[in-house]
Scaffold this active site. Structure first.
Site, PDB file in Angstrom:
ATOM      1  N   CYS A 241      -1.069  -2.818  -9.901  1.00  0.00           N
ATOM      2  CA  CYS A 241      -0.413  -1.869  -9.036  1.00  0.00           C
ATOM      3  C   CYS A 241      -1.590  -0.871  -8.580  1.00  0.00           C
ATOM      4  O   CYS A 241      -2.827  -1.402  -8.368  1.00  0.00           O
ATOM      5  CB  CYS A 241       0.521  -0.980  -9.667  1.00  0.00           C
ATOM      6  SG  CYS A 241       0.097   0.157 -10.894  1.00  0.00           S
TER       7      CYS A 241
ATOM      8  N   HIS B  87       2.932   7.809  -4.940  1.00  0.00           N
ATOM      9  CA  HIS B  87       3.357   6.475  -5.793  1.00  0.00           C
ATOM     10  C   HIS B  87       4.945   6.557  -5.893  1.00  0.00           C
ATOM     11  O   HIS B  87       5.432   7.390  -6.775  1.00  0.00           O
ATOM     12  CB  HIS B  87       2.731   6.552  -7.154  1.00  0.00           C
ATOM     13  CG  HIS B  87       2.853   5.003  -7.956  1.00  0.00           C
ATOM     14  ND1 HIS B  87       3.930   4.657  -8.390  1.00  0.00           N
ATOM     15  CD2 HIS B  87       1.891   4.167  -8.033  1.00  0.00           C
ATOM     16  CE1 HIS B  87       3.781   3.585  -9.035  1.00  0.00           C
ATOM     17  NE2 HIS B  87       2.612   3.177  -8.743  1.00  0.00           N
TER      18      HIS B  87
END
Length: 630
Positions: free
Chosen positions: A26, A553
């Site tokens: 990620c 995020h």
């Protein structure tokens, strides 16, 4: 960072290519699915240059790298061409044992409720302090009203935990709250109590006995009840005809769930809760003050495993039954003080400027406010030997506190500011006892850590030259009067400390704030450039015209959705204007898939600024200021 060298070291330390089942990444982490995690030495992995930390979560072995994760991932694939796989190796599934799952459930259900409990606990602290200094009479109406405010969150705690558990189990929060409210209904309590006093047994349909149990202040019964609900609700949904679903489904859900809770699940939960309390009390009764010292000494390791959450129901049960708790809370107080004192010793002894600053701020937060995560993960555990010094001091303090028979009358975070919760109304000398206990803990922890020493972290090569090169830029940032960063989404703004992910809550990637969005839209918080737009759409890296590097995020672990429910509106490299839509996402489907949509907003170049101040708000509109950068 030499990405190739880092990749080679990581691959070697996780057991080589043959131990890697799959690999994804990620914005900040390498997410390995390993064939056998047991052969990996976590500490060796953490020592690798470029590795910030290691986490094990959702069957993945996660290595936190930071902004350079993409480069390291690329080099790893050059070495092994791992790709990704949806299939979990059977070994990892087995390792998620029942004990780990239980701890995870308790932690996940308790964590969101803690702020409300701390708020109520601090009001109880005020109710101790104000009469003590003569500002409030215990017979006054104000005192009675404040008592109700302080008791409310605890008495109706099953409601709060029920809603939290519903989110954890992926079921309806309002059904969960209704079940808790039914168990706490005054008529139900009175009815069961009267029958019990009369020696009678309440029965459903004159056949099925309903066991009398106390649910106020309880934790385990409602968690088990919501777990049951998570199975009954979808079952009822399947069997209910569409035309009757809006009225028949809710009725059946409650009509099936609540009797089972009353007859079986609730009483079992109460028995388990009482059993946990009995075990803890038995240890305390058998070992006395020695037990307090032992638990205080090992408490940091209990925190690391997450087992400290299992003690929360025990503490609450004890306070509900007797008005105080005289074991776990005292050990926790000593452990918190020890972590702070050990960090303070590191701050004074270290020659590394960054470590001195980190340890100093960690010591302050641990000692004053009882927030030990920065000290535990950033200092003592990281350097190892200071952890020994902290354990020695905590054990010594625990022995002293146990000898003094200290008691805690609240569940506010143990720290200097919450000393009043340890003072007994009719024993003013207990104030002196708790101060002595804390001083013993702090002094011994500090001296032990200083004498034992630790391997200091050397300054990074070229650090001085880098500082010289950036001095002009740093000065520019330091002299500004505050860069305002607007919210990229509508919703509620919370502290990073409340985010259920250690990478963000421990500020490993930088300082910032978090938004719990109400709508599925992310807009540009300032004029700037999109440096990174992750291919799955869940994370965006921006750079403002003033030099602020910002990571947005969306959600926690949402990388696992592999782009599902995310619709990027821009691309990496594009220049954007404040307020332009960057990303759309289906917030309801993401939640339904079991993911937390909390969105951390991180200033990834935090070290280039004097200070970063977040503003927590219950409701924030898009572009409303939430961060001030100095």
């Amino acid at each position: 960072m030499d990405a190739q060298k880092v990749a080679e070291q990581i691959l070697k330390k996780v057991g080589g290519p043959e131990n890697v089942h799959s690999l994804v990444h990620c914005m900040t982490r390498l997410r390995f699915t390993l064939n056998d995690e047991s052969i990996v030495d976590d500490e060796e992995v953490k020592k690798t240059q470029g590795v910030l930390d290691v986490m094990k979560k959702n069957g993945q072995y996660q290595i936190i790298i930071g902004n350079e994760v993409g480069a390291v991932y690329k080099e790893l694939n050059n070495l092994g061409n791992f790709g990704s796989s949806d299939d979990q190796p059977p070994e990892n599934k087995k390792k998620q044992n029942i004990f780990s799952r239980v701890l995870d459930v308790i932690a996940g259900c308790m964590a969101p409720v803690i702020p409300a409990l701390i708020g109520a606990a601090m009001i109880k602290v005020l109710l101790i302090v104000l009469p003590m200094i003569g500002l409030l009479s215990e017979t006054s109406q104000t005192y009675q009203l404040l008592t109700v405010i302080g008791d409310g969150a605890f008495y109706f705690m099953p409601v709060l935990i029920g809603m939290s558990a519903a989110k954890k189990f992926g079921t309806n929060q309002y059904y969960a709250a209704s079940i808790a409210l039914i168990l706490l209904h005054p008529d139900f309590i009175s009815f069961m109590g009267d029958a019990s006093k009369a020696g009678e047994t309440v029965r459903f349909f004159n056949l099925i006995p309903v066991t009398d149990a106390t649910y106020a202040y309880s934790v385990i019964p409602i968690i088990l009840s919501v777990w049951l609900l998570s199975y009954i609700e979808p079952l009822v949904d399947k069997i209910t005809p569409a035309i009757t679903k809006n009225f028949l489904k809710p009725m059946l859900v409650l009509l099936i769930t609540v009797p089972i809770v009353m007859v079986i699940v609730g009483p079992i939960g109460a028995i388990i809760g009482e059993g946990l309390s009995d075990v803890v009390f038995m240890i305390h009764d058998y070992l006395g003050f020695i037990a307090v010292g032992l638990i205080a000494g090992v408490f940091p390791f209990i925190v690391i495993t997450g087992m400290h959450h299992a003690f929360t129901p025990v503490k609450l049960s004890a306070i509900a039954q007797t008005g105080y708790e005289a074991f776990i809370s005292i050990a926790e107080l000593c452990s918190n003080m020890a972590q702070g004192a050990a960090s303070l010793a590191v701050s004074i002894k270290s020659k590394n400027k960054d470590l001195k600053q980190t340890a100093g701020s960690s010591a302050f937060s641990a000692l004053l406010a009882g927030i030990t995560e920065p000290a535990l993960y950033g200092v003592t555990l990281r350097l190892k030997k200071p952890m020994l010094g902290a354990c020695i001091g905590a054990a010594a303090g625990g022995l002293v506190g146990g000898l003094f028979q200290l008691k805690s009358f609240g569940v506010a975070t143990p720290a200097i500011v919450t000393i009043p919760q340890y003072i007994e109304d009719d024993r003013a000398i207990t104030l002196l006892y708790v101060i002595i206990t804390m001083l013993v803990t702090i002094v011994i922890s500090f001296i032990a850590t200083y004498i034992i020493g630790f391997e200091d972290i050397p300054s990074n090569d070229g650090e001085e030259e880098e500082n010289d090169e950036n001095k002009e830029q740093h000065t520019k940032y330091a002299l500004n009067t505050g860069i305002k960063i607007g919210s990229p989404a509508e919703g509620c703004v919370i502290s990073l400390k409340e985010v259920n992910d250690q990478t963000f809550s421990n500020e490993l990637l930088g300082k910032g704030i978090a938004v719990v969005p109400d709508k599925g839209e992310i807009v540009a918080p300032f004029d700037g450039r999109i440096d990174v737009f992750f291919e799955t759409g869940h994370a965006i890296g921006l750079k403002s015209e003033s030099g602020v590097e910002l990571l947005i995020h969306v959600g926690l672990d949402t990388v696992n959705l592999e782009g599902k429910y995310f619709t990027p509106k821009k691309e990496a490299g594009e220049m954007v204007k404040k307020g332009e839509t960057l990303l759309a996402f289906d917030i309801d489907k993401i939640k339904a898939a079991g993911y937390d949509v909390t969105t951390p907003i991180i200033v990834t170049n935090s070290n280039e600024f004097m200070d970063i101040v977040g503003q927590e708000k219950e409701k924030v509109e898009k572009l409303e200021s939430i961060l001030t950068i100095v």
